[in-house]
Motif scaffolding. Structure first.
Motif, PDB file in Angstrom:
ATOM      1  N   UNK A  14      26.099 -35.045  19.447  1.00 43.14           N
ATOM      2  CA  UNK A  14      26.762 -33.775  19.119  1.00 43.14           C
ATOM      3  C   UNK A  14      27.224 -33.756  17.667  1.00 43.14           C
ATOM      4  N   UNK A  15      27.733 -34.879  17.196  1.00 43.74           N
ATOM      5  CA  UNK A  15      28.153 -34.958  15.795  1.00 43.74           C
ATOM      6  C   UNK A  15      26.953 -34.806  14.867  1.00 43.74           C
ATOM      7  N   UNK A  16      25.828 -35.417  15.237  1.00 43.32           N
ATOM      8  CA  UNK A  16      24.612 -35.309  14.432  1.00 43.32           C
ATOM      9  C   UNK A  16      24.121 -33.867  14.387  1.00 43.32           C
ATOM     10  N   UNK A  17      24.171 -33.181  15.514  1.00 45.57           N
ATOM     11  CA  UNK A  17      23.710 -31.797  15.556  1.00 45.57           C
ATOM     12  C   UNK A  17      24.650 -30.891  14.756  1.00 45.57           C
ATOM     13  N   UNK A  18      25.928 -31.176  14.756  1.00 39.39           N
ATOM     14  CA  UNK A  18      26.871 -30.399  13.940  1.00 39.39           C
ATOM     15  C   UNK A  18      26.574 -30.616  12.454  1.00 39.39           C
ATOM     16  N   UNK A  19      26.286 -31.863  12.073  1.00 36.63           N
ATOM     17  CA  UNK A  19      25.933 -32.160  10.687  1.00 36.63           C
ATOM     18  C   UNK A  19      24.622 -31.467  10.315  1.00 36.63           C
ATOM     19  N   UNK A  20      23.653 -31.488  11.224  1.00 38.90           N
ATOM     20  CA  UNK A  20      22.372 -30.826  10.962  1.00 38.90           C
ATOM     21  C   UNK A  20      22.575 -29.311  10.817  1.00 38.90           C
ATOM     22  N   UNK A  21      23.454 -28.734  11.603  1.00 36.10           N
ATOM     23  CA  UNK A  21      23.750 -27.297  11.507  1.00 36.10           C
ATOM     24  C   UNK A  21      24.284 -26.971  10.107  1.00 36.10           C
ATOM     25  N   UNK A  22      25.176 -27.816   9.610  1.00 34.36           N
ATOM     26  CA  UNK A  22      25.725 -27.606   8.264  1.00 34.36           C
ATOM     27  C   UNK A  22      24.639 -27.783   7.198  1.00 34.36           C
ATOM     28  N   UNK A  23      23.741 -28.745   7.408  1.00 33.44           N
ATOM     29  CA  UNK A  23      22.646 -28.969   6.454  1.00 33.44           C
ATOM     30  C   UNK A  23      21.724 -27.764   6.409  1.00 33.44           C
ATOM     31  N   UNK A  24      21.390 -27.215   7.562  1.00 33.97           N
ATOM     32  CA  UNK A  24      20.529 -26.029   7.620  1.00 33.97           C
ATOM     33  C   UNK A  24      21.211 -24.852   6.924  1.00 33.97           C
ATOM     34  N   UNK A  25      22.492 -24.655   7.204  1.00 32.63           N
ATOM     35  CA  UNK A  25      23.232 -23.568   6.558  1.00 32.63           C
ATOM     36  C   UNK A  25      23.238 -23.742   5.039  1.00 32.63           C
ATOM     37  N   UNK A  26      23.396 -24.972   4.587  1.00 28.74           N
ATOM     38  CA  UNK A  26      23.381 -25.263   3.153  1.00 28.74           C
ATOM     39  C   UNK A  26      22.004 -24.977   2.554  1.00 28.74           C
ATOM     40  N   UNK A  27      20.958 -25.350   3.281  1.00 28.35           N
ATOM     41  CA  UNK A  27      19.602 -25.083   2.812  1.00 28.35           C
ATOM     42  C   UNK A  27      19.357 -23.581   2.666  1.00 28.35           C
ATOM     43  N   UNK A  28      19.753 -22.815   3.676  1.00 27.59           N
ATOM     44  CA  UNK A  28      19.557 -21.363   3.631  1.00 27.59           C
ATOM     45  C   UNK A  28      20.382 -20.755   2.496  1.00 27.59           C
TER      46      UNK A  28
END
Length: 118
Positions: A14-28
């Motif tokens: 869950x922590x990894x998926x939260x970090x990935x969500x932030x990474x995707x948002x940063x990419x966009x």
């Protein structure tokens, strides 16, 4: 050292998926930023190794990390973010997140049932 539990694996996921969500948002957010290279999260390989090894590890040792994959086409402005790729990653991330939540819910239901056996 202690053996990591299923709940620890799920929490790390869950922590990894939260970090990935932030990474995707940063990419966009940086879709048009000249020279920006997309970021992603390394976690699944680490999770698979930890689960397969059977070695005793601390939950803190199972951490997701950010990295730049540098495997997507670079535009003339030096940016390699593709909205299509990010939307696809967002969908995959959402599915993984739901799976972790469902598994964690099932585990807590099992614990609750074991405690409340009459």
């Amino acid at each position: 050292m202690s053996k990591i539990s299923v709940v620890d694996f799920l929490e790390a996921g869950l922590k990894a998926e939260a970090l990935r969500q932030r990474a995707i948002a940063n990419n966009v957010a940086n879709l048009q930023t000249p020279g920006y290279r997309r970021i992603d999260v390394k976690f699944e390989e680490q999770l698979a190794k930890a689960m397969a090894s059977g070695d005793e590890i601390e939950p803190d040792e199972l951490q997701a990390e950010l990295y730049q994959p540098k495997n997507t086409a670079v535009k003339p402005n030096g940016n390699d973010v593709s909205l299509d790729v990010e939307v696809g990653e967002l969908v995959k991330n959402s599915i993984r997140h739901k799976a972790f939540i469902r598994l964690l819910n099932k585990k807590y239901t099992q614990i609750d049932e074991a405690i409340n056996i009459r």
